[in-house]
Scaffold this active site. Structure first.
Site, PDB file in Angstrom:
ATOM      1  N   GLU A   4     -71.115 -17.760 108.666  1.00  0.00           N
ATOM      2  CA  GLU A   4     -71.380 -18.902 107.789  1.00  0.00           C
ATOM      3  C   GLU A   4     -70.349 -20.014 107.967  1.00  0.00           C
ATOM      4  OE1 GLU A   4     -71.767 -17.040 103.876  1.00  0.00           O
ATOM      5  OE2 GLU A   4     -73.885 -16.677 104.299  1.00  0.00           O
ATOM      6  N   GLU A  34     -74.876 -12.820  91.913  1.00  0.00           N
ATOM      7  CA  GLU A  34     -75.330 -13.990  92.677  1.00  0.00           C
ATOM      8  C   GLU A  34     -76.856 -14.054  92.772  1.00  0.00           C
ATOM      9  OE1 GLU A  34     -73.710 -14.110  96.637  1.00  0.00           O
ATOM     10  OE2 GLU A  34     -74.982 -15.796  97.226  1.00  0.00           O
ATOM     11  N   ASP A  51     -78.373  -9.570 102.095  1.00  0.00           N
ATOM     12  CA  ASP A  51     -77.299 -10.122 101.275  1.00  0.00           C
ATOM     13  C   ASP A  51     -77.498  -9.819  99.795  1.00  0.00           C
ATOM     14  OD1 ASP A  51     -74.995 -11.433 100.690  1.00  0.00           O
ATOM     15  OD2 ASP A  51     -75.762 -13.455 100.999  1.00  0.00           O
TER      16      ASP A  51
END
Ligand code: GCV
Length: 694
Positions: free
Chosen positions: A286, A388, A360
């Site tokens: 990322e 998240e 993820d």
């Protein structure tokens, strides 16, 4: 006068019945059952201890707090003949963190090979008191099955937290090293009480600043606070630091100057903090810098850093969260492809840290194929406590069942029974290093975690890292009893909601294994319609692949064939569309809308049913919660009650948005008894702005 006294009394009782959640599960309110309290009080009346160090001080202070609070007794320190004996002595189990608790009629003896073992034993005793267990004839011997049990904070030096939903960072860098916030001590107590022995203070998207002399001084101050509680500090490092801080032209891991720079840095760190844990690295992921920027590999990068840390017994925790964009590839397969080839080539002080699933932190993922694949390199487990993808701080999701499901999954690496738990605790491949971490959900909010019930996820991480085979139900039971000290019925009600909460969230957000359909980049709410993003694997379409035929990602040999990364036993559980557990269906198959599941429903009907039933279950959560009004403190009650209202609103949003969007492809009606959503696609799409999450 009488009225005034009554008024005072009412204030006092109101106060004792309001709880801001700061004390977590170390709640220590007076035990109401008089007889039980007296029995415990006798056992804790006097204490003796045969060692004296920083840990003994905090151990005695905890004992004092607990017995004063729970029992109303001020424990007296005596030389001998105590009712509670704490001692360092050599145990049969040589693990440095092991403890034993033995009790006879008149005495309880807690022993450990080290003072840390004794501290853990004391917390175990306190837990037993908090959960009303008998202290008669105890013969407990316990030691952690996993060596490193850690929190990873994604905290930045400017006070923000990446994916943090409970306020700002707890670390007040601008006050450190001079001022020690008392919260640091309470943080250490909470962690020690559940066996957490390491903390990574900063975000894996790391600012190089954390390893400057200025920041190391601050880190040292925190390390000094945590040390008596048996907690080591770690830092995430930026791989380009030799360039950023050292002014070198490169950060190439094979460059002699770069190697020297890191060696010097390691020396500097250890001079200041001799028991520093190690560095965590997110490299070439990322946008973070890494060895591949210089034509090198993950192995080159990790080994170079490991060499610098080795003289100090420092660790390198190298993350496997990598997914270079490959237009023809499947992100699912990326980490395995990148790391499996280096198995056995990493230096011995390296751990490869692997997220539980291959994508993820979705609410349900099959396991990462790296568990079971790395026979010669220790891999560790990375769970995410901060929610998240799990509704941030407004959705109640107890993650225990999810962790348990992952840990119990059989990799079949060495035949049946090769569970993930056995991989990460080192049993299966005899790893010399073992670790389990949770990405922390803590912040500056008074109750630490925003959603009061999210404290349970922190608690669970510690307990499962100590023993990855303990059940989530047992942990929920402990946590509820310790946190609420309430009556049996309320305890059972809260536990029941907890145990169902993850499946409920799954139903109204990700039924049948549909995944990564949340809002783009902020990861909140539904956005299954995201078809364009800076990278295709950041869209929702990449994952759900809905079309007029069906939905789901075909990872069988007819598709991306990522399933081939699993050992046969596990692969065969997923490869047949007719026998796969429905919860994983769309992870591995592009299932026709009209495909019939074993329960006789079509894929479309089952998805819709789960969306609707998910919402109904939130209503049930609300009803169950309402039933304990007055039985737990009013502040927590009202806090959770309000959050459940929001959860319900957002569950409806998830349901309607998903049904309306996917119906464009399925072209099938909403099955009875459910009513078609009243809101239009446009209305539902615009809700992202209404909720201000962008
Ligand atoms: C810290 C996900 C999150 C990122 C996070 C990353 C990681 O992609 O969205 O915020 O970065 O995981 O684990 O490194």
């Amino acid at each position: 006068m009488r009225l005034f006294v009554l008024f005072l009394l009412s204030i006092i009782s109101l106060n004792t019945f309001a709880d801001d959640g700061y004390r977590l599960w170390l709640k220590y309110d007076r035990i109401q059952n008089e007889a039980l309290r007296k029995t415990y009080a006798q056992k804790l009346a006097t204490v003796s201890i045969n060692f004296s160090d920083e840990t003994s001080k905090v151990t005695l202070s905890e004992l004092e707090k607990a017995s004063l609070g729970l029992l109303g007794v001020k424990t007296k320190l005596v030389g001998s003949n105590a009712s509670l004996v704490l001692k360092k002595e050599i145990l049969t189990d040589k693990n440095s963190e092991a403890f034993e608790i033995k009790s006879t009629k008149n005495q309880i003896v807690i022993s450990g090979n080290t003072s840390k073992g004794v501290l853990y034993g004391v917390f175990e005793l306190i837990r037993r008191i908090q959960t009303s267990e008998s202290l008669e004839n105890l013969k407990i011997a316990s030691s952690p099955k996993i060596q490193l049990r850690m929190l990873n904070h994604w905290d930045n030096n400017n006070g923000t937290i990446e994916r943090g939903y409970a306020g700002m960072s707890m670390w007040k860098w601008y006050e450190l090293p001079e001022r020690i916030d008392t919260r640091y001590i309470d943080y250490a107590r909470a962690n020690a009480s559940i066996g957490i022995n390491g903390t990574v203070l900063n975000n894996v998207n790391a600012s190089a600043r954390f390893i400057t002399a200025e920041y190391l001084g601050k880190v040292k101050a925190l390390a000094d606070v945590f040390r008596p509680y048996g907690i080591k500090v770690f830092l995430s490092v930026n791989f380009a630091s030799p360039k950023i801080l050292g002014g070198l032209k490169t950060a190439d891991p094979l460059d002699p100057e770069v190697k020297q720079w890191w060696k010097n840095k390691a020396d500097e760190v250890y001079k200041l903090i001799p028991d520093f844990g190690g560095f965590v690295v997110k490299a070439n992921s990322e946008g973070e810098p890494g060895p591949m920027d210089f034509g090198r590999t993950h192995k080159d990068g990790a080994n170079m850093l490991a060499e610098a840390m080795a003289p100090h017994n420092g660790l390198i925790i190298w993350r496997a969260f990598v997914y270079n964009f490959d237009p023809k590839g499947d992100r699912f397969a990326a980490a395995y492809n990148e790391f499996k080839k280096f198995d056995g080539e990493f230096l011995p002080n390296i751990i490869i840290q692997v997220k539980n699933g291959p994508i993820d932190f979705q609410v349900r993922e099959p396991i990462s194929p790296l568990f079971g694949a790395m026979e010669k390199t220790p891999v560790s487990m990375e769970f995410q406590l901060t929610q998240e993808y799990l509704g941030w701080a407004t959705h109640w999701v107890y993650e225990g069942p999810m962790f348990e499901e992952v840990l119990k999954t059989d990799t079949f690496a060495k035949g049946a029974g090769s569970t993930v738990a056995k991989v990460i605790d080192g049993q299966l491949f005899k790893y010399p290093l073992t670790s389990m971490i949770g990405v922390a959900n803590t912040g500056s909010d008074r109750n630490w975690t925003g959603h009061p019930m999210a404290q349970a996820n922190w608690y669970t991480l510690g307990r499962m890292a100590w023993n990855p085979e303990i059940t989530s139900e047992k942990i929920a039971d402990e946590w509820v009893k310790m946190t609420f000290q309430s009556d049996k019925k309320s305890t059972e009600t809260i536990k029941k909601i907890m145990m169902e909460s993850r499946e409920i969230y799954t139903n109204y957000t990700n039924p049948l294994g549909v995944h990564h359909v949340m809002g783009e980049s902020h990861h909140f709410g539904p956005e299954p319609w995201v078809e364009k993003a800076p990278r295709p694997d950041w869209t929702a379409l990449y994952y759900h692949r809905a079309d007029t035929v069906g939905i789901g990602f075909d990872r069988t040999e007819k598709g991306s064939n990522s399933l081939a990364q699993y050992h046969l036993g596990l692969r065969s559980k997923y490869s047949d569309i007719n026998t796969i557990q429905p919860e994983f269906l769309l992870w591995f198959h592009h299932a026709p809308w009209r495909h019939k599941l074993q329960n006789g429903r079509t894929v479309w009907d089952e998805m819709v049913t789960r969306y609707y039933e998910g919402v109904k279950s939130v209503e049930n959560m609300q009803r169950q919660w309402a039933s304990i009004k007055g039985k737990i403190d009013s502040e927590t009650f009202e806090n959770v009650e309000a959050r459940l209202k929001t959860q319900h609103k957002e569950a409806l949003w998830w349901r309607d948005a998903s049904v309306v969007y996917f119906q464009k492809y399925s072209k099938m009606p909403v099955p009875s008894p459910y009513q078609k959503p009243a809101r239009t696609f446009e209305e539902l799409k615009s809700l992202v702005d209404v909720y201000h999450v962008k």
